[in-house]
Write an enzyme that holds these catalytic residues in place. Structure first.
Site, mmCIF file in Angstrom:
data_model
loop_
_atom_site.group_PDB
_atom_site.id
_atom_site.type_symbol
_atom_site.label_atom_id
_atom_site.label_comp_id
_atom_site.label_asym_id
_atom_site.label_seq_id
_atom_site.Cartn_x
_atom_site.Cartn_y
_atom_site.Cartn_z
ATOM 1 N N GLY A 82 11.243 -3.132 5.477
ATOM 2 C CA GLY A 82 10.489 -4.401 5.482
ATOM 3 C C GLY A 82 10.039 -4.742 4.064
ATOM 4 O O GLY A 82 10.225 -5.866 3.582
ATOM 5 N N HIS A 83 9.456 -3.752 3.375
ATOM 6 C CA HIS A 83 9.044 -3.981 1.976
ATOM 7 C C HIS A 83 10.266 -4.290 1.110
ATOM 8 O O HIS A 83 10.221 -5.158 0.237
ATOM 9 C CB HIS A 83 8.350 -2.740 1.399
ATOM 10 C CG HIS A 83 7.076 -2.367 2.082
ATOM 11 N ND1 HIS A 83 6.975 -1.269 2.904
ATOM 12 C CD2 HIS A 83 5.852 -2.932 2.063
ATOM 13 C CE1 HIS A 83 5.738 -1.182 3.356
ATOM 14 N NE2 HIS A 83 5.035 -2.171 2.867
ATOM 15 N N ARG A 114 2.964 2.515 9.453
ATOM 16 C CA ARG A 114 2.320 3.323 10.501
ATOM 17 C C ARG A 114 3.327 3.926 11.481
ATOM 18 O O ARG A 114 3.010 4.890 12.176
ATOM 19 C CB ARG A 114 1.301 2.482 11.269
ATOM 20 C CG ARG A 114 0.051 2.212 10.481
ATOM 21 C CD ARG A 114 -1.046 1.690 11.385
ATOM 22 N NE ARG A 114 -2.329 1.756 10.720
ATOM 23 C CZ ARG A 114 -2.801 0.832 9.901
ATOM 24 N NH1 ARG A 114 -2.082 -0.232 9.644
ATOM 25 N NH2 ARG A 114 -3.985 0.980 9.328
ATOM 26 N N ALA A 138 4.190 3.781 1.051
ATOM 27 C CA ALA A 138 4.914 4.186 2.269
ATOM 28 C C ALA A 138 5.953 3.106 2.583
ATOM 29 O O ALA A 138 6.007 2.560 3.686
ATOM 30 C CB ALA A 138 3.951 4.414 3.438
ATOM 31 N N LYS A 159 4.819 -9.785 9.329
ATOM 32 C CA LYS A 159 4.328 -8.870 10.358
ATOM 33 C C LYS A 159 2.802 -8.970 10.420
ATOM 34 O O LYS A 159 2.214 -9.002 11.485
ATOM 35 C CB LYS A 159 4.743 -7.427 10.084
ATOM 36 C CG LYS A 159 4.381 -6.534 11.255
ATOM 37 C CD LYS A 159 4.711 -5.108 11.011
ATOM 38 C CE LYS A 159 3.656 -4.409 10.213
ATOM 39 N NZ LYS A 159 2.358 -4.301 10.893
ATOM 40 N N ASP A 160 2.190 -9.046 9.236
ATOM 41 C CA ASP A 160 0.735 -9.219 9.173
ATOM 42 C C ASP A 160 0.443 -10.716 9.144
ATOM 43 O O ASP A 160 0.033 -11.271 8.125
ATOM 44 C CB ASP A 160 0.182 -8.506 7.936
ATOM 45 C CG ASP A 160 0.402 -7.014 8.018
ATOM 46 O OD1 ASP A 160 -0.079 -6.397 8.972
ATOM 47 O OD2 ASP A 160 1.100 -6.470 7.145
ATOM 48 N N MET A 181 0.849 -1.200 0.000
ATOM 49 C CA MET A 181 0.000 0.000 0.000
ATOM 50 C C MET A 181 0.880 1.243 0.000
ATOM 51 O O MET A 181 0.426 2.328 0.372
ATOM 52 C CB MET A 181 -0.928 -0.015 1.211
ATOM 53 C CG MET A 181 -1.902 -1.182 1.160
ATOM 54 S SD MET A 181 -3.353 -0.953 2.183
ATOM 55 C CE MET A 181 -2.645 -0.867 3.793
ATOM 56 N N SER A 220 6.842 -0.812 10.195
ATOM 57 C CA SER A 220 5.478 -0.680 9.682
ATOM 58 C C SER A 220 5.336 0.715 9.100
ATOM 59 O O SER A 220 5.956 1.670 9.604
ATOM 60 C CB SER A 220 4.490 -0.843 10.844
ATOM 61 O OG SER A 220 3.237 -0.290 10.505
HETATM 62 O O1 PAF Z 1 -0.303 -5.772 3.702
HETATM 63 C C1 PAF Z 1 -0.663 -4.819 2.991
HETATM 64 O O2 PAF Z 1 0.049 -3.841 2.807
HETATM 65 C C2 PAF Z 1 -2.030 -4.869 2.340
HETATM 66 O O3 PAF Z 1 -2.975 -5.461 3.160
HETATM 67 C C3 PAF Z 1 -2.021 -5.545 0.944
HETATM 68 C C4 PAF Z 1 -1.644 -7.013 1.039
HETATM 69 C C5 PAF Z 1 -1.043 -4.822 0.052
HETATM 70 C C6 PAF Z 1 -3.408 -5.452 0.317
HETATM 71 O O4 PAF Z 1 -3.809 -4.124 0.173
#
Ligand code: PAF
Length: 282
Positions: free
Chosen positions: A36-37, A187, A32, A149-150, A30, A185
Site C-alpha cells: 500500500g505504501h 497492523r 512497517a 484506507k485511512d 509510520m 495495513s
Molecule cells: O497514516 C499514517 O501512517 C499516519 O497517521 C501518518 C499520516 C504518517 C501520521 O503519523
C-alpha cells in the site's frame, strides 16, 4: 537514496532542490511499509522530481500505549524497499528530533475529527495534525500522498490544509487489498494466518452491502453490516457509520449527501487487532 535523521540535513537538500525548480512530493508513513505504501511512493515518484518518505512512529497520535508498543518496527527493511522503489530521501527522525519539547498545539475540525476514530481514539487526530503539520513545515511539499484506507484521516488533513492555508495538493490514493479483499495495513502483520482469513469477511460484507443498500434504508444497511460481521467468529464491530463522504456527518437518507461512504472498525482475533476499512455507496 539518502537517509536523514535530522531536520536540518533534510531542509538543506530540499532548499537546493527547490532552487533548481524541482517539485517535491511527500509520503508520510509510520514505517512497517507494505505494498500500500509502495503504491503511494510510486505515484509520488511519477508526479514529482523529489520524493521524501518520512518514517516516524508518531507517539502523540496513540491514545493507547500498548497499541504503540506493539506497532511493528522494520526500519531497515523499510529503507531497502524505498531505495529499490527509487525514493530520493527517507526521513527517519527520532522522537527527540521532532518533539524537543511537548507539542501543546491543538487542532479541531469537527465533525471530521470528532466522529468515529475521533470518538473512539480521543486525541488521535490532534496527534496526526501535529506531526503532519510539522512534516509539511519541514518539507514544504508541492504534493502529499495519503492512503484512502485511512479515509477519515484524509478528511481531517484536508480541513487542516484549508484552515492553515497550506499550498499543498493532498493526493488520496486507492486502498491496496490482498487477493481476499483484506485492506493492506501495517497492523495485518500482527494477525495470525487464520485471523487474516477471518478478517477478509470485513470487506466481503461491505461489498455485499452495496447490493443490499440499493433496496434498503441507511439504518437497515448499517444493521446488516454490523450483524453479518459480528456473526463471524473472531470479529467484533466497534462501529459502522454511513456518512457524508466529505463532512463525515451521519446521514439518514441515501440522498442526504453527494457522496456516501460507510466507515468501519472491527476487532479481529484474540489479542485483538483493530482493523479499519470503508466502502463507497455513491
Ligand atoms: O497514516 C499514517 O501512517 C499516519 O497517521 C501518518 C499520516 C504518517 C501520521 O503519523
Amino acid at each position: 537514496m539518502k537517509i536523514f535523521n535530522s531536520i536540518k540535513e533534510l531542509k538543506v537538500l530540499l532548499a537546493s532542490a527547490r532552487s533548481e525548480g524541482k517539485t517535491i512530493g511527500l509520503v508520510p508513513t509510520m514505517g512497517a511499509l507494505h505494498e500500500g505504501h509502495a503504491s503511494l511512493v510510486r505515484r509520488c515518484i511519477d508526479e514529482n522530481d523529489v520524493t521524501v518518505v518520512s518514517i516516524f512512529l508518531n507517539p502523540t497520535q496513540f491514545n493507547d500505549k500498548s497499541d504503540l508498543d506493539r506497532y511493528p518496527r522494520t526500519l531497515e527493511a523499510d529503507c531497502e524497499l524505498l531505495s529499490s522503489l527509487g525514493a530520493t530521501v527517507a526521513f527517519a527522525p527520532s522522537v527527540a528530533e521532532i518533539y524537543p519539547e511537548p507539542d501543546t498545539r491543538t487542532f479541531s475540525y469537527p465533525p471530521t475529527d470528532t466522529v468515529m476514530e475521533g470518538a473512539y481514539r480521543p486525541g488521535h487526530f490532534n496527534g496526526v495534525c501535529q506531526i503532519v503539520s510539522k512534516l509539511f513545515d519541514y518539507v514544504e511539499p508541492d504534493r502529499a500522498y495519503f492512503g484512502e484506507k485511512d479515509y477519515q484521516q484524509i478528511a481531517v488533513i484536508r480541513r487542516m490544509v484549508e484552515s492553515l492555508s497550506y499550498n499543498i495538493d493532498i493526493v488520496p490514493c486507492p486502498v491496496v487489498r490482498e487477493e481476499s479483499g483484506l485492506a493492506l495495513s501495517s497492523r495485518n502483520a500482527l494477525l495470525t494466518a487464520e485471523e487474516r482469513k477471518t478478517a477478509a469477511a470485513i470487506y466481503r460484507t461491505l461489498e455485499r452491502s452495496r447490493a443490499f443498500a440499493s433496496t434498503h434504508s441507511v439504518a437497515e444497511t448499517q444493521e446488516y453490516v454490523v450483524h453479518a460481521i459480528n456473526a463471524v467468529d473472531g470479529l467484533e464491530v466497534q462501529y459502522y457509520n454511513i456518512v457524508d463522504g466529505d463532512t463525515l456527518a451521519d446521514i439518514k437518507d441515501w440522498n442526504d449527501a453527494k457522496s456516501v461512504v460507510g466507515c468501519i472498525t472491527v476487532f479481529c482475533g484474540g489479542t485483538p487487532i483493530r482493523l479499519i476499512d470503508h466502502i463507497r455507496y455513491c
